[in-house]
Design a protein around this motif. Structure first.
Motif, PDB file in Angstrom:
ATOM      1  N   PRO A  31     -25.099  26.993  -3.785  1.00  0.00           N
ATOM      2  CA  PRO A  31     -25.057  25.896  -4.748  1.00  0.00           C
ATOM      3  C   PRO A  31     -24.943  26.438  -6.171  1.00  0.00           C
ATOM      4  O   PRO A  31     -25.594  27.433  -6.525  1.00  0.00           O
ATOM      5  CB  PRO A  31     -26.401  25.195  -4.531  1.00  0.00           C
ATOM      6  N   GLY A  32     -24.098  25.781  -6.971  1.00  0.00           N
ATOM      7  CA  GLY A  32     -23.904  26.271  -8.335  1.00  0.00           C
ATOM      8  C   GLY A  32     -22.792  25.544  -9.043  1.00  0.00           C
ATOM      9  O   GLY A  32     -22.202  24.596  -8.502  1.00  0.00           O
ATOM     10  N   PRO A  33     -22.459  25.963 -10.255  1.00  0.00           N
ATOM     11  CA  PRO A  33     -21.434  25.289 -11.051  1.00  0.00           C
ATOM     12  C   PRO A  33     -20.100  25.191 -10.337  1.00  0.00           C
ATOM     13  O   PRO A  33     -19.656  26.143  -9.677  1.00  0.00           O
ATOM     14  CB  PRO A  33     -21.333  26.184 -12.295  1.00  0.00           C
ATOM     15  N   ALA A  34     -19.461  24.025 -10.477  1.00  0.00           N
ATOM     16  CA  ALA A  34     -18.163  23.797  -9.843  1.00  0.00           C
ATOM     17  C   ALA A  34     -17.095  23.387 -10.842  1.00  0.00           C
ATOM     18  O   ALA A  34     -15.914  23.630 -10.619  1.00  0.00           O
ATOM     19  CB  ALA A  34     -18.276  22.725  -8.754  1.00  0.00           C
ATOM     20  N   TYR A  35     -17.492  22.718 -11.930  1.00  0.00           N
ATOM     21  CA  TYR A  35     -16.513  22.353 -12.953  1.00  0.00           C
ATOM     22  C   TYR A  35     -17.190  22.283 -14.308  1.00  0.00           C
ATOM     23  O   TYR A  35     -18.417  22.194 -14.424  1.00  0.00           O
ATOM     24  CB  TYR A  35     -15.824  21.029 -12.626  1.00  0.00           C
ATOM     25  N   CYS A  36     -16.361  22.337 -15.352  1.00  0.00           N
ATOM     26  CA  CYS A  36     -16.851  22.281 -16.725  1.00  0.00           C
ATOM     27  C   CYS A  36     -15.941  21.362 -17.521  1.00  0.00           C
ATOM     28  O   CYS A  36     -14.709  21.522 -17.491  1.00  0.00           O
ATOM     29  CB  CYS A  36     -16.854  23.684 -17.337  1.00  0.00           C
ATOM     30  N   LEU A  37     -16.549  20.404 -18.215  1.00  0.00           N
ATOM     31  CA  LEU A  37     -15.801  19.517 -19.099  1.00  0.00           C
ATOM     32  C   LEU A  37     -16.131  19.863 -20.545  1.00  0.00           C
ATOM     33  O   LEU A  37     -17.305  19.960 -20.920  1.00  0.00           O
ATOM     34  CB  LEU A  37     -16.154  18.053 -18.824  1.00  0.00           C
ATOM     35  N   PHE A  38     -15.081  20.055 -21.347  1.00  0.00           N
ATOM     36  CA  PHE A  38     -15.258  20.342 -22.754  1.00  0.00           C
ATOM     37  C   PHE A  38     -15.226  19.043 -23.556  1.00  0.00           C
ATOM     38  O   PHE A  38     -14.486  18.110 -23.224  1.00  0.00           O
ATOM     39  CB  PHE A  38     -14.159  21.275 -23.257  1.00  0.00           C
ATOM     40  N   ALA A  39     -15.999  18.984 -24.631  1.00  0.00           N
ATOM     41  CA  ALA A  39     -16.097  17.785 -25.451  1.00  0.00           C
ATOM     42  C   ALA A  39     -15.041  17.767 -26.551  1.00  0.00           C
ATOM     43  O   ALA A  39     -14.815  18.784 -27.220  1.00  0.00           O
ATOM     44  CB  ALA A  39     -17.486  17.698 -26.083  1.00  0.00           C
ATOM     45  N   VAL A  40     -14.399  16.624 -26.713  1.00  0.00           N
ATOM     46  CA  VAL A  40     -13.504  16.390 -27.845  1.00  0.00           C
ATOM     47  C   VAL A  40     -13.877  15.048 -28.466  1.00  0.00           C
ATOM     48  O   VAL A  40     -14.429  14.176 -27.804  1.00  0.00           O
ATOM     49  CB  VAL A  40     -12.010  16.388 -27.434  1.00  0.00           C
ATOM     50  N   GLU A  41     -13.581  14.882 -29.746  1.00  0.00           N
ATOM     51  CA  GLU A  41     -13.909  13.626 -30.412  1.00  0.00           C
ATOM     52  C   GLU A  41     -12.871  12.547 -30.149  1.00  0.00           C
ATOM     53  O   GLU A  41     -13.197  11.355 -30.135  1.00  0.00           O
ATOM     54  CB  GLU A  41     -14.062  13.863 -31.913  1.00  0.00           C
ATOM     55  N   ASP A  42     -11.621  12.952 -29.951  1.00  0.00           N
ATOM     56  CA  ASP A  42     -10.530  11.994 -29.742  1.00  0.00           C
ATOM     57  C   ASP A  42      -9.651  12.517 -28.613  1.00  0.00           C
ATOM     58  O   ASP A  42      -8.890  13.471 -28.803  1.00  0.00           O
ATOM     59  CB  ASP A  42      -9.721  11.825 -31.030  1.00  0.00           C
TER      60      ASP A  42
END
Length: 280
Positions: free
Chosen positions: A232-243
């Motif tokens: 079990p562990g990280p599977a995906y990463c979403l990066f933050a954007v303002e627009d």
């Protein structure tokens, strides 16, 4: 552990450092080479963001021999991508005590370090929590001995719409036991579950925290395949954007798709479904 799961960094695992750096560069991100770790078996580059979080690309060094023991060798040898994650506690000794009080075994605190290419020595203390097989899903803790600006130079910060890490998805076989465990360790609220058909999974988001749990809905789910290969562990990463609409013009990503209750644009090419951007 005050209940804050704010991410210090996410470690990603790759078998070839040059190839990994090229893939992220093609994706509009510019990894900066950070040097070799103290044991000499792995090297790393980082993509720092304006909010202080960063993505770490870890690979064997050029001198590491086939079969030589390296940290996270299974993940690194198979280009697992997201691999482990860290948070920065106010007091790492207190974090160790609270982990023990919650019934978790620990390793550390122990000293870690690396030397940057410009010969700047970086030192920190790190603490690993849980049985060895669970230390990918559970965060490890890191506190700096040298100034954090040595580890994450502000001048290296990504120059683009991505401002930081919005969400880390952690693959688990069943959500409830992990939610209970995180409640005990971090006093998180009850996660909110959503079914996501595109990945045949149940996703449970933790309100107010940049972390979600994912559990496969059936034995043929791609998520189940990942759990068969890795703990079990990280599977995906979403990066933050303002627009989001503006960011789509800046990165090679797909059109927005529905992912739970969010609109996500996934990177094209080798970064595939593991990395995406989301309006935060």
């Amino acid at each position: 552990m005050s209940g804050n799961l704010s991410i210090d960094h996410i470690a990603t695992a790759w078998s070839n450092h040059t190839t990994a750096v090229e893939q992220f560069t093609d994706g509009g991100l510019s990894p900066q080479f950070g040097g070799e770790h103290a044991d000499g078996t792995t090297q790393m580059s980082i993509v720092p963001f304006a909010d202080g979080s960063y993505l770490e690309l870890i690979s064997p060094t050029e001198t590491t021999q086939p079969g030589e023991t390296v940290r996270w060798s299974t993940h690194i040898g198979t280009d697992a991508g997201p691999c482990a994650w860290a948070i920065e506690p106010e007091d790492i000794v207190a974090a160790a005590k609270r982990s023990i009080d919650a019934g978790e075994p620990i390793v550390g605190p122990q000293q870690g370090g690396r030397t940057r290419p410009d010969d700047v020595m970086i030192e920190w203390d790190e603490l690993f929590v849980g049985p060895e097989s669970d230390r990918f899903a559970l965060p490890f803790f890191v506190t700096d001995r040298t100034p954090k600006s040595y580890r994450v130079p502000s001048e290296w910060a990504h120059d683009g719409p991505i401002t930081g890490i919005a969400e880390l998805g952690i693959a688990v076989s069943a959500i409830e036991p992990w939610a209970t465990r995180f409640k005990r360790l971090f006093r998180i609220p009850t996660p909110i579950e959503t079914s996501i058909e595109s990945i045949d999974a149940i996703v449970a988001s933790i309100p107010g925290e940049p972390v979600s749990f994912l559990s496969p809905k059936n034995p043929h789910s791609p998520l189940k395949t990942r759990l068969d290969r890795y703990p079990p562990g990280p599977a995906y990463c979403l990066f933050a954007v303002e627009d989001l609409s503006q960011a789509v013009d800046m990165y090679p990503v797909s059109s927005p798709t529905t992912f739970g209750n969010q609109s996500v644009c996934w990177f094209e090419g080798p970064l595939g479904k593991q990395f995406g951007i989301v309006e935060n």
